[in-house]
Write a protein that holds these residues in place. Structure first.
Motif, PDB file in Angstrom:
ATOM      1  N   ALA A 285       0.902  -1.223   0.091  1.00 18.30           N
ATOM      2  CA  ALA A 285       0.084  -0.140   0.120  1.00 18.30           C
ATOM      3  C   ALA A 285       0.919   1.066  -0.123  1.00 18.30           C
ATOM      4  O   ALA A 285       0.669   2.311  -0.561  1.00 18.30           O
ATOM      5  CB  ALA A 285      -0.930  -0.127   1.050  1.00 18.30           C
ATOM      6  N   ASN A 286       2.177   1.173   0.494  1.00 21.72           N
ATOM      7  CA  ASN A 286       3.089   2.470   0.561  1.00 21.72           C
ATOM      8  C   ASN A 286       4.099   2.405  -0.359  1.00 21.72           C
ATOM      9  O   ASN A 286       5.035   2.797  -0.308  1.00 21.72           O
ATOM     10  CB  ASN A 286       3.678   2.328   2.080  1.00 21.72           C
ATOM     11  CG  ASN A 286       2.551   2.690   3.290  1.00 21.72           C
ATOM     12  OD1 ASN A 286       1.678   3.162   3.002  1.00 21.72           O
ATOM     13  ND2 ASN A 286       3.137   2.529   4.427  1.00 21.72           N
TER      14      ASN A 286
ATOM     15  N   SER B 132      -9.994  -0.688  -3.307  1.00 27.74           N
ATOM     16  CA  SER B 132      -9.180  -1.487  -2.178  1.00 27.74           C
ATOM     17  C   SER B 132      -8.705  -2.822  -2.729  1.00 27.74           C
ATOM     18  O   SER B 132      -9.122  -3.163  -4.024  1.00 27.74           O
ATOM     19  CB  SER B 132     -10.201  -2.196  -0.952  1.00 27.74           C
ATOM     20  OG  SER B 132     -11.318  -2.782  -1.676  1.00 27.74           O
ATOM     21  N   ALA B 133      -7.475  -3.304  -2.376  1.00 30.54           N
ATOM     22  CA  ALA B 133      -6.616  -4.227  -2.869  1.00 30.54           C
ATOM     23  C   ALA B 133      -6.730  -5.319  -1.820  1.00 30.54           C
ATOM     24  O   ALA B 133      -6.352  -5.189  -0.721  1.00 30.54           O
ATOM     25  CB  ALA B 133      -5.362  -3.891  -3.356  1.00 30.54           C
TER      26      ALA B 133
ATOM     27  N   SER C 156      -6.840  -0.174   1.648  1.00 31.42           N
ATOM     28  CA  SER C 156      -7.384   0.808   0.997  1.00 31.42           C
ATOM     29  C   SER C 156      -6.181   2.076   0.868  1.00 31.42           C
ATOM     30  O   SER C 156      -5.072   1.565   1.358  1.00 31.42           O
ATOM     31  CB  SER C 156      -8.577   1.448   1.604  1.00 31.42           C
ATOM     32  OG  SER C 156      -8.222   1.875   2.936  1.00 31.42           O
ATOM     33  N   ARG C 157      -6.387   3.080   0.425  1.00 28.93           N
ATOM     34  CA  ARG C 157      -5.547   3.988   0.639  1.00 28.93           C
ATOM     35  C   ARG C 157      -4.852   4.497   1.766  1.00 28.93           C
ATOM     36  O   ARG C 157      -3.720   4.906   1.893  1.00 28.93           O
ATOM     37  CB  ARG C 157      -5.875   5.193  -0.224  1.00 28.93           C
ATOM     38  CG  ARG C 157      -6.176   5.147  -1.745  1.00 28.93           C
ATOM     39  CD  ARG C 157      -5.039   4.835  -2.596  1.00 28.93           C
ATOM     40  NE  ARG C 157      -3.949   5.889  -2.336  1.00 28.93           N
ATOM     41  CZ  ARG C 157      -4.014   6.976  -3.149  1.00 28.93           C
ATOM     42  NH1 ARG C 157      -4.904   7.154  -4.074  1.00 28.93           N
ATOM     43  NH2 ARG C 157      -2.941   7.806  -3.133  1.00 28.93           N
ATOM     44  N   ARG C 158      -5.555   4.472   2.902  1.00 25.18           N
ATOM     45  CA  ARG C 158      -5.512   4.742   4.092  1.00 25.18           C
ATOM     46  C   ARG C 158      -5.143   3.521   5.000  1.00 25.18           C
ATOM     47  O   ARG C 158      -4.411   3.678   6.188  1.00 25.18           O
ATOM     48  CB  ARG C 158      -6.364   5.691   4.752  1.00 25.18           C
ATOM     49  CG  ARG C 158      -5.933   6.252   6.161  1.00 25.18           C
ATOM     50  CD  ARG C 158      -6.682   7.355   6.636  1.00 25.18           C
ATOM     51  NE  ARG C 158      -6.432   7.598   7.924  1.00 25.18           N
ATOM     52  CZ  ARG C 158      -6.754   8.654   8.607  1.00 25.18           C
ATOM     53  NH1 ARG C 158      -7.888   9.545   8.229  1.00 25.18           N
ATOM     54  NH2 ARG C 158      -6.425   9.010  10.045  1.00 25.18           N
ATOM     55  N   TYR C 159      -5.933   2.558   4.940  1.00 20.99           N
ATOM     56  CA  TYR C 159      -5.870   1.702   5.738  1.00 20.99           C
ATOM     57  C   TYR C 159      -5.484   0.186   5.386  1.00 20.99           C
ATOM     58  O   TYR C 159      -5.746  -0.158   4.284  1.00 20.99           O
ATOM     59  CB  TYR C 159      -7.255   1.347   6.690  1.00 20.99           C
ATOM     60  CG  TYR C 159      -7.603   2.562   7.270  1.00 20.99           C
ATOM     61  CD1 TYR C 159      -7.330   3.229   8.364  1.00 20.99           C
ATOM     62  CD2 TYR C 159      -8.897   3.239   6.616  1.00 20.99           C
ATOM     63  CE1 TYR C 159      -7.591   4.193   9.135  1.00 20.99           C
ATOM     64  CE2 TYR C 159      -9.406   4.270   7.256  1.00 20.99           C
ATOM     65  CZ  TYR C 159      -8.702   4.905   8.469  1.00 20.99           C
ATOM     66  OH  TYR C 159      -9.356   6.226   9.001  1.00 20.99           O
TER      67      TYR C 159
ATOM     68  N   SER D 115     -11.273   6.532  -0.816  1.00 16.57           N
ATOM     69  CA  SER D 115     -10.211   5.664  -1.082  1.00 16.57           C
ATOM     70  C   SER D 115     -10.406   5.742  -2.765  1.00 16.57           C
ATOM     71  O   SER D 115     -11.214   5.006  -3.314  1.00 16.57           O
ATOM     72  CB  SER D 115     -10.295   4.294  -0.489  1.00 16.57           C
ATOM     73  OG  SER D 115      -9.203   3.586  -1.081  1.00 16.57           O
ATOM     74  N   ARG D 116      -9.723   6.443  -3.351  1.00 11.64           N
ATOM     75  CA  ARG D 116      -9.658   6.521  -5.000  1.00 11.64           C
ATOM     76  C   ARG D 116      -8.260   5.491  -5.403  1.00 11.64           C
ATOM     77  O   ARG D 116      -7.408   5.581  -4.707  1.00 11.64           O
ATOM     78  CB  ARG D 116      -9.528   8.067  -5.436  1.00 11.64           C
ATOM     79  CG  ARG D 116     -10.583   8.684  -4.922  1.00 11.64           C
ATOM     80  CD  ARG D 116     -10.662  10.104  -5.423  1.00 11.64           C
ATOM     81  NE  ARG D 116     -10.576  10.162  -6.863  1.00 11.64           N
ATOM     82  CZ  ARG D 116     -11.531   9.986  -7.764  1.00 11.64           C
ATOM     83  NH1 ARG D 116     -12.887   9.978  -7.271  1.00 11.64           N
ATOM     84  NH2 ARG D 116     -11.691   9.972  -9.032  1.00 11.64           N
ATOM     85  N   PRO D 117      -8.184   5.255  -6.459  1.00 15.16           N
ATOM     86  CA  PRO D 117      -7.225   4.354  -7.088  1.00 15.16           C
ATOM     87  C   PRO D 117      -5.794   5.124  -7.060  1.00 15.16           C
ATOM     88  O   PRO D 117      -5.812   6.406  -7.350  1.00 15.16           O
ATOM     89  CB  PRO D 117      -7.537   4.128  -8.644  1.00 15.16           C
ATOM     90  CG  PRO D 117      -8.968   4.087  -8.577  1.00 15.16           C
ATOM     91  CD  PRO D 117      -9.266   5.225  -7.473  1.00 15.16           C
TER      92      PRO D 117
END
Length: 756
Positions: free
Chosen positions: A473-474, A551-552, A570-573, A621-623
């Motif tokens: 994610a990062n 989300s992935a 997701s983008r944040r979690y 949470s956007r791509p």
């Protein structure tokens, strides 16, 4: 009730001053027993409750954990929060002239001395101040009778206390330090354990009972009842003991601890993390956990496990991470009373990973440019010779899809394509990649795990796995987790290591940040795991994995359905869930999509929908944007096994037409496998012991075998080689003399057998 007010200096009466020369020598002898005592502020500062407390990031209590097993003490109770009835009962029982004397009640002391001289029993002359001095001395825990010199030393100490403490401080400290019964020390523990209430709520009858315990804390209930009744009579409350038998029964009931159920239970929301973080009695530690999220995740897990109770499922664990900071927002280690092993922490327990390792495998393939998301891999029955026998992986579903793209193979969690990919990359390079991603529990070499490593045969922890996905994610960068907020970790802002020394925690809180994957490879994997169309052939278009926000996510199921995983971000979690049984017994027909995925989805939805009533805004949470070095290209397949689409590639690997390669792209040495040991039997004719050199797929033109540095034969048709004793290195070489694959093996000659 005595009034507490300021007192000025008081001059001792003449008759008392006359005694001073006589007592000087005795007090001098007693001086060693009256060492300098701490002041009130120091006593408050050094007081430690027997419990330590884990707090949520906003200060809410999450968990209380008892660390001092020798005594039971609650937090310090200020005098304003102690029932006046209890203060009055204690003073009447222990020290009637407490408000008048200067530490020693000379009248009571004289009366006690006279009574002792004539051999009669007396109440005693120790004032509350003297008793407090005894509690504060190093031997304050000593119980029983004191010597005459001890009493004199205690008197001197009481005088010092009276000169430096006020009466309110003395009675407050006494009530917090005095033993009441058994292990119960102080008014807080006594009130909650015996009466199930806080100290401010004690009534006259309860207060009399508590005061009666001070003289003999472990006396039989009948003795305590008689003392309490006498004390109530002295306070003008005889009606409380009008029925002596009923009162005795009440005392017995209270001393048995039966009233504890009236006490509101303390929150017990994070026992497993508390046991790792809390180290000292009295400690109150601010953690990074979100109290509302912790409670919701725990309830979501338990609620879902209830629906699976007939399928032999009783345990689970949930972990929630903040991607940017690495703070742990929820740590649910077990299902609590649903489990027969609730003490086992499912967050750090080592379990087989199942298919959750596949994203890391394909990320490695992308980094090495061995595959692209559009590359075709054959999903068909496969049998590989290994040093330990034949390995024949199978898909979760009992059918095969033929030639599929990497995108469909990863999103649909197909097993055979993953194993074919590992054959191409090698188990040891993959193990090293997993170590880079923080899975430090893989402490054997790649050959030990073999090709089953692609399907998650290694033991990992939910904690390690979640942080590995957080690295994806990062943008591929791994960094340690923190269990306390960044603002509380110290002025340097570094993550605070926690005492989590078992294998399941190895390195998670202490290692230095590092690149685990390239940003491009992490992006490609995340894009595939977020593609509901690519996973439709396995999971359908609508499933627990199909969120309305980006989300992935990946599920996994270990051998014999012993472990269920669902991990995604997701983008944040990042949210990771494990479902299974702590004892290792298999579940009945429970897969990742039906076991762990529903809990994952509930928690992820809770995080993103927000709660305006609690000032928790919704999260979008956007791509993620494509990093440098990634390009998008329109592609089509020939033959058209998959629809034309837009696909992502590493720059330089893009293609517009994807043709079926006839399996050559994944051709590797299938037999003998690396590490194989062959044994020659002298009783079998040599021609019958030739071995066939086999590939895992068709050979391209010009491919040939090379043995110990010398050309042996063309790769196809498969040659039959006569084994020679010794160690050998077999290589598969292409038409340009490049080594495609190699394997080291050994041939041993056995001694001849005896014949009959």
């Amino acid at each position: 009730m005595p009034r507490f007010s300021g007192f000025g200096e008081r001059r001792l009466p003449l008759r008392r001053r006359a005694l001073l020369p006589t007592l000087a020598l005795l007090l001098g002898l007693a001086a060693p027993a009256a060492q300098a005592l701490p002041d009130y502020a120091q006593v408050r500062r050094e007081y430690r409750a027997s419990d330590a407390t884990l707090l949520a990031r906003d200060g809410q209590v999450l968990q209380s954990l008892r660390l001092d097993r020798n005594v039971r003490r609650r937090a310090w109770t200020p005098l304003a929060e102690i029932s006046p009835a209890l203060v009055r009962a204690v003073i009447v029982s222990e020290d009637r002239r407490f408000m008048e004397h200067d530490g020693v009640d000379w009248r009571a002391a004289g009366k006690a001395a006279w009574s002792n001289f004539w051999g009669s029993r007396t109440r005693g002359a120790s004032t509350l101040t003297m008793q407090l001095a005894g509690l504060l001395e190093e031997d304050g825990q000593r119980r029983g009778r004191r010597s005459f010199l001890d009493k004199l030393g205690q008197s001197m100490a009481a005088g010092r206390l009276e000169r430096t403490w006020n009466k309110r401080q003395i009675i407050e400290a006494y009530l917090n330090l005095v033993p009441f019964r058994g292990e119960l020390q102080g008014v807080g523990a006594m009130s909650q354990e015996l009466f199930g209430k806080w100290p401010h709520g004690l009534d006259e009858r309860e207060s009399a009972l508590a005061a009666a315990l001070l003289r003999s804390p472990n006396a039989f209930p009948a003795v305590v009842a008689r003392r309490a009744c006498r004390l109530l009579a002295e306070m003008g409350r005889e009606q409380e003991c009008s029925d002596a038998q009923a009162f005795a029964a009440y005392v017995d009931y209270a001393l048995s601890g039966a009233q504890r159920t009236r006490q509101a239970p303390a929150p017990q929301l994070a026992p497993h993390l508390a046991r790792k973080l809390l180290e000292q009695p009295g400690q109150a530690l601010l953690s990074s956990l979100d109290a509302d999220l912790q409670q919701f995740a725990s309830h979501a897990l338990r609620r879902h496990l209830h629906t699976l109770r007939h399928q032999n499922v009783e345990d689970g664990a949930v972990l929630v991470l903040d991607n940017a900071s690495g703070e742990i927002l929820a740590w649910v280690g077990s299902s609590g009373d649903l489990s027969e092993a609730a003490e086992v922490d499912g967050v750090t327990a080592l379990r087989q990973a199942g298919s959750t390792l596949k994203p890391f495998l394909y990320a490695l393939a992308f980094e090495q440019r061995a595959l692209t998301p559009a590359s075709l891999i054959e999903d068909a029955p496969l049998a590989l010779d290994t040093g330990n026998g034949l390995y024949a992986p199978q898909n979760y579903e009992p059918h095969y899809q033929g030639w599929v793209s990497v995108r469909r193979a990863l999103a649909g969690s197909l097993n055979v394509p993953a194993v074919r990919t590992l054959v191409r990359l090698g188990p040891e390079p993959f193990r090293r990649k997993l170590l880079q991603a923080g899975l430090a529990s893989l402490n054997q070499d790649g050959d030990w795990y073999g090709y089953s490593l692609a399907l998650g045969s290694a033991d990992i922890s939910l904690l390690m796995l979640a942080n590995g996905y957080r690295s994806l994610a990062n943008g591929g960068r791994w960094s340690p987790l923190r269990a306390v907020p960044a603002t509380a970790a110290g002025s340097n802002g570094k993550a605070q290591p926690i005492p989590c020394r078992r294998e399941g925690c190895a390195g998670v809180f202490s290692d230095v940040p590092r690149p685990a994957f390239t940003a491009a490879a992490a992006f490609l994997v995340g894009d595939i795991l977020a593609d509901r169309n690519a996973r439709a052939s396995t999971f359908g278009l609508e499933s627990w994995l199909a969120t309305p926000y980006w989300s992935a996510v990946k599920t996994g199921t270990s051998k014999d359905m012993r472990d269920n995983w669902c991990t995604g971000y997701s983008r944040r979690y990042t949210v990771a869930v494990w479902v299974g049984n702590a004892g290792g017994s298999p579940m009945h027909d429970v897969s990742g999509i039906s076991g762990a995925a529903p809990v994952w989805r509930e928690v992820m939805d809770w995080l993103h929908r927000g709660d305006p009533a609690r000032a928790r805004p919704p999260q979008s949470s956007r791509p993620p944007p494509a990093p440098a070095g990634v390009v998008r290209q329109s592609i089509r397949f020939e033959p058209a096994r998959e629809p034309a689409r837009q696909e992502w590639f590493l720059a330089g690997t893009e293609q517009t037409l994807i043709r079926q390669a006839g399996g050559q792209a994944l051709g590797r040495i299938a037999y003998p496998a690396d590490g194989t040991i062959l044994a020659l039997d002298p009783d079998i004719p040599p021609s019958r012991q030739r071995i066939e050199l086999r590939l895992s797929g068709p050979a391209a033109p010009g491919w040939h075998w090379q043995l110990d540095g010398k050309r042996l034969a063309a790769a196809q048709p498969a040659p039959r080689w006569l084994p020679q004793p010794g160690r050998h290195r077999l290589q598969l070489v292409d038409a340009r003399q490049r080594v495609i694959d190699e394997a080291a093996f050994e041939v041993r000659a056995l001694k001849g057998k005896s014949r009959r």
